[in-house]
Motif scaffolding. Sequence first.
Motif, PDB file in Angstrom:
ATOM      1  N   ASP A 195      -3.090 -10.902   0.903  1.00 52.52           N
ATOM      2  CA  ASP A 195      -3.158 -12.291   0.462  1.00 52.52           C
ATOM      3  C   ASP A 195      -4.421 -12.918   1.048  1.00 52.52           C
ATOM      4  OD1 ASP A 195      -2.754 -14.880  -0.352  1.00 52.52           O
ATOM      5  OD2 ASP A 195      -1.205 -15.305   1.155  1.00 52.52           O
ATOM      6  N   LEU A 196      -5.367 -13.268   0.187  1.00 52.10           N
ATOM      7  CA  LEU A 196      -6.642 -13.818   0.638  1.00 52.10           C
ATOM      8  C   LEU A 196      -6.558 -15.296   0.978  1.00 52.10           C
ATOM      9  CD1 LEU A 196      -9.140 -12.098  -1.837  1.00 52.10           C
ATOM     10  CD2 LEU A 196      -8.295 -11.277   0.373  1.00 52.10           C
ATOM     11  N   ASN A 197      -5.493 -15.961   0.556  1.00 51.26           N
ATOM     12  CA  ASN A 197      -5.334 -17.384   0.859  1.00 51.26           C
ATOM     13  C   ASN A 197      -4.971 -17.531   2.339  1.00 51.26           C
ATOM     14  OD1 ASN A 197      -4.609 -20.095   1.059  1.00 51.26           O
ATOM     15  ND2 ASN A 197      -3.587 -20.123  -0.937  1.00 51.26           N
ATOM     16  N   ASN A 198      -5.786 -18.268   3.087  1.00 57.02           N
ATOM     17  CA  ASN A 198      -5.532 -18.410   4.520  1.00 57.02           C
ATOM     18  C   ASN A 198      -4.965 -19.778   4.889  1.00 57.02           C
ATOM     19  OD1 ASN A 198      -7.763 -20.011   4.167  1.00 57.02           O
ATOM     20  ND2 ASN A 198      -9.156 -18.749   5.396  1.00 57.02           N
ATOM     21  N   SER A 199      -4.365 -20.448   3.899  1.00 56.71           N
ATOM     22  CA  SER A 199      -3.792 -21.762   4.151  1.00 56.71           C
ATOM     23  C   SER A 199      -2.498 -21.648   4.945  1.00 56.71           C
ATOM     24  CB  SER A 199      -3.523 -22.502   2.835  1.00 56.71           C
ATOM     25  OG  SER A 199      -2.865 -23.722   3.069  1.00 56.71           O
ATOM     26  N   ALA A 200      -2.322 -22.558   5.897  1.00 56.11           N
ATOM     27  CA  ALA A 200      -1.092 -22.578   6.689  1.00 56.11           C
ATOM     28  C   ALA A 200       0.013 -23.361   5.995  1.00 56.11           C
ATOM     29  CB  ALA A 200      -1.366 -23.176   8.058  1.00 56.11           C
ATOM     30  N   ILE A 201      -0.330 -24.100   4.954  1.00 52.11           N
ATOM     31  CA  ILE A 201       0.647 -24.891   4.209  1.00 52.11           C
ATOM     32  C   ILE A 201       0.865 -24.241   2.845  1.00 52.11           C
ATOM     33  CG2 ILE A 201       1.170 -27.145   3.217  1.00 52.11           C
ATOM     34  CD1 ILE A 201      -0.621 -28.377   5.332  1.00 52.11           C
ATOM     35  N   GLY A 202       2.107 -24.048   2.470  1.00 53.68           N
ATOM     36  CA  GLY A 202       2.385 -23.334   1.225  1.00 53.68           C
ATOM     37  C   GLY A 202       2.099 -21.851   1.426  1.00 53.68           C
ATOM     38  N   ASN A 203       1.447 -21.253   0.414  1.00 55.84           N
ATOM     39  CA  ASN A 203       1.041 -19.852   0.559  1.00 55.84           C
ATOM     40  C   ASN A 203       2.263 -18.952   0.787  1.00 55.84           C
ATOM     41  OD1 ASN A 203      -0.735 -17.711   0.672  1.00 55.84           O
ATOM     42  ND2 ASN A 203      -1.265 -18.021   2.825  1.00 55.84           N
ATOM     43  N   ASP A 204       3.323 -19.224   0.040  1.00 51.41           N
ATOM     44  CA  ASP A 204       4.576 -18.480   0.173  1.00 51.41           C
ATOM     45  C   ASP A 204       4.923 -17.851  -1.172  1.00 51.41           C
ATOM     46  OD1 ASP A 204       5.003 -19.595   2.871  1.00 51.41           O
ATOM     47  OD2 ASP A 204       5.344 -21.469   1.774  1.00 51.41           O
ATOM     48  N   PHE A 205       5.300 -16.594  -1.160  1.00 50.20           N
ATOM     49  CA  PHE A 205       5.491 -15.885  -2.430  1.00 50.20           C
ATOM     50  C   PHE A 205       6.457 -14.726  -2.263  1.00 50.20           C
ATOM     51  CE2 PHE A 205       2.055 -14.043  -0.080  1.00 50.20           C
ATOM     52  CZ  PHE A 205       2.038 -12.681  -0.357  1.00 50.20           C
ATOM     53  N   ALA A 206       6.805 -14.101  -3.403  1.00 48.24           N
ATOM     54  CA  ALA A 206       7.709 -12.952  -3.411  1.00 48.24           C
ATOM     55  C   ALA A 206       7.096 -11.840  -4.245  1.00 48.24           C
ATOM     56  CB  ALA A 206       9.075 -13.342  -3.963  1.00 48.24           C
ATOM     57  N   LEU A 207       7.469 -10.615  -3.927  1.00 50.92           N
ATOM     58  CA  LEU A 207       6.944  -9.412  -4.575  1.00 50.92           C
ATOM     59  C   LEU A 207       8.108  -8.524  -4.987  1.00 50.92           C
ATOM     60  CD1 LEU A 207       4.116  -7.880  -5.011  1.00 50.92           C
ATOM     61  CD2 LEU A 207       4.716  -6.641  -2.925  1.00 50.92           C
ATOM     62  N   ASP A 208       7.973  -7.878  -6.160  1.00 55.38           N
ATOM     63  CA  ASP A 208       9.063  -7.006  -6.608  1.00 55.38           C
ATOM     64  C   ASP A 208       8.560  -6.039  -7.675  1.00 55.38           C
ATOM     65  OD1 ASP A 208      11.609  -6.000  -6.565  1.00 55.38           O
ATOM     66  OD2 ASP A 208      12.536  -7.636  -7.667  1.00 55.38           O
ATOM     67  N   ASP A 209       9.304  -4.960  -7.855  1.00 54.37           N
ATOM     68  CA  ASP A 209       9.104  -3.980  -8.940  1.00 54.37           C
ATOM     69  C   ASP A 209       7.674  -3.463  -9.025  1.00 54.37           C
ATOM     70  OD1 ASP A 209      11.748  -4.125  -9.555  1.00 54.37           O
ATOM     71  OD2 ASP A 209      11.517  -5.509 -11.219  1.00 54.37           O
ATOM     72  N   LEU A 210       7.202  -2.863  -7.951  1.00 55.40           N
ATOM     73  CA  LEU A 210       5.898  -2.199  -7.957  1.00 55.40           C
ATOM     74  C   LEU A 210       6.057  -0.820  -8.583  1.00 55.40           C
ATOM     75  CD1 LEU A 210       6.300  -3.756  -4.957  1.00 55.40           C
ATOM     76  CD2 LEU A 210       3.881  -3.193  -4.847  1.00 55.40           C
ATOM     77  N   SER A 211       5.098  -0.420  -9.405  1.00 51.37           N
ATOM     78  CA  SER A 211       5.183   0.885 -10.055  1.00 51.37           C
ATOM     79  C   SER A 211       3.792   1.497 -10.210  1.00 51.37           C
ATOM     80  CB  SER A 211       5.849   0.775 -11.429  1.00 51.37           C
ATOM     81  OG  SER A 211       5.052   0.018 -12.314  1.00 51.37           O
ATOM     82  N   LEU A 212       3.753   2.811 -10.162  1.00 53.13           N
ATOM     83  CA  LEU A 212       2.541   3.586 -10.444  1.00 53.13           C
ATOM     84  C   LEU A 212       2.954   4.720 -11.362  1.00 53.13           C
ATOM     85  CD1 LEU A 212      -0.531   4.027  -9.769  1.00 53.13           C
ATOM     86  CD2 LEU A 212       0.253   5.707  -8.094  1.00 53.13           C
ATOM     87  N   SER A 213       2.357   4.800 -12.545  1.00 54.83           N
ATOM     88  CA  SER A 213       2.784   5.798 -13.524  1.00 54.83           C
ATOM     89  C   SER A 213       1.586   6.337 -14.279  1.00 54.83           C
ATOM     90  CB  SER A 213       3.793   5.191 -14.510  1.00 54.83           C
ATOM     91  OG  SER A 213       3.218   4.068 -15.159  1.00 54.83           O
ATOM     92  N   THR A 214       1.796   7.477 -14.923  1.00 53.53           N
ATOM     93  CA  THR A 214       0.761   8.104 -15.732  1.00 53.53           C
ATOM     94  C   THR A 214       1.427   8.838 -16.880  1.00 53.53           C
ATOM     95  OG1 THR A 214      -1.152   9.600 -15.687  1.00 53.53           O
ATOM     96  CG2 THR A 214       0.769  10.265 -14.422  1.00 53.53           C
ATOM     97  N   LEU A 215       0.650   9.200 -17.893  1.00 47.47           N
ATOM     98  CA  LEU A 215       1.199   9.967 -19.014  1.00 47.47           C
ATOM     99  C   LEU A 215       1.576  11.363 -18.546  1.00 47.47           C
ATOM    100  CD1 LEU A 215      -1.212   8.995 -21.923  1.00 47.47           C
ATOM    101  CD2 LEU A 215       1.143   8.267 -21.601  1.00 47.47           C
ATOM    102  N   LEU A 216       2.728  11.823 -19.014  1.00 45.95           N
ATOM    103  CA  LEU A 216       3.133  13.190 -18.731  1.00 45.95           C
ATOM    104  C   LEU A 216       2.142  14.178 -19.332  1.00 45.95           C
ATOM    105  CD1 LEU A 216       6.968  13.035 -19.477  1.00 45.95           C
ATOM    106  CD2 LEU A 216       5.931  13.522 -17.274  1.00 45.95           C
ATOM    107  N   SER A 217       1.886  15.250 -18.622  1.00 45.37           N
ATOM    108  CA  SER A 217       1.012  16.276 -19.182  1.00 45.37           C
ATOM    109  C   SER A 217       1.424  17.633 -18.637  1.00 45.37           C
ATOM    110  CB  SER A 217      -0.456  16.009 -18.835  1.00 45.37           C
ATOM    111  OG  SER A 217      -0.662  16.122 -17.445  1.00 45.37           O
ATOM    112  N   CYS A 218       1.357  18.620 -19.487  1.00 45.32           N
ATOM    113  CA  CYS A 218       1.594  19.988 -19.042  1.00 45.32           C
ATOM    114  C   CYS A 218       0.959  20.899 -20.081  1.00 45.32           C
ATOM    115  CB  CYS A 218       3.088  20.285 -18.908  1.00 45.32           C
ATOM    116  SG  CYS A 218       3.998  20.091 -20.457  1.00 45.32           S
TER     117      CYS A 218
END
Length: 242
Positions: A195-218
């Motif tokens: 988080d690049l925001n360095n404010s002491a007021i506010g600057n509150d957030f939530a994170l969810d459902d991170l994913s990393l995917s690619t096309l299947l290959s074989c």
Amino acid sequence: ISVSGGNGNYNWSAIPVDPTLLFAFNDSVLVSPIQNTVYTVATNALNTNLIFNGTFEYGDLGFFSAYSSLFPTNPSGLQESYGITNNASSWYPSYSACVDHTLGNGIGKMMVLDGATNGTSPFWEQTIAVEKNKNYVFTYFAQSLTNTNPAEIQAVFNGVTMGVDTLQLLTCDWLSTSYNWFSGNDSSITIVLTDLNNSAIGNDFALDDLSLSTLLSCSNISSVQITTNNLDLGLQYPANAC
């Protein structure tokens, strides 16, 4: 010839073109080639999520954070801290009563953060094994918990900045952010979110459902040699001269 493991959306092709290749969108095809032929099947199925605990349903596992982990609550509003919870206001009362993105019913878990004031501390980091020379898609969902000084989430892949996502002032509104990445010669990827925001007021957030995917290959090559005996070519010759 047949294929399995995809989502059922297949497409067969042949080089050189094989007129006997029918029903090219099935998982199995019946072919009768008369010359050496290479058959290829493609699918748009994605691999399962390569990120461990991207939904945070396993709690505080599988990732590194420079923030302080507080459970079950953050009673004093400590900055540069996070908690894994199902309701933001139950972790810190001043936050909006936002719930997770995965289930959206107030039962699922998410990562709730009180942003750091230095703009340099990573709040989420994970290293994942990948295949070389492949395209990957990284996606996450984030929402503001207060309507002041929204977080500015920077994503860095293997030391390279991919972009900065500034959250909106509206609270409890999950928005997704995605980045495309080509692995090249890399056999692993370290994803760092800060988080690049360095404010002491506010600057509150939530994170969810991170994913990393690619096309299947074989790939799989099978060679078949076809021979015939006493082949009648339909040719006629005159009687032997001697």
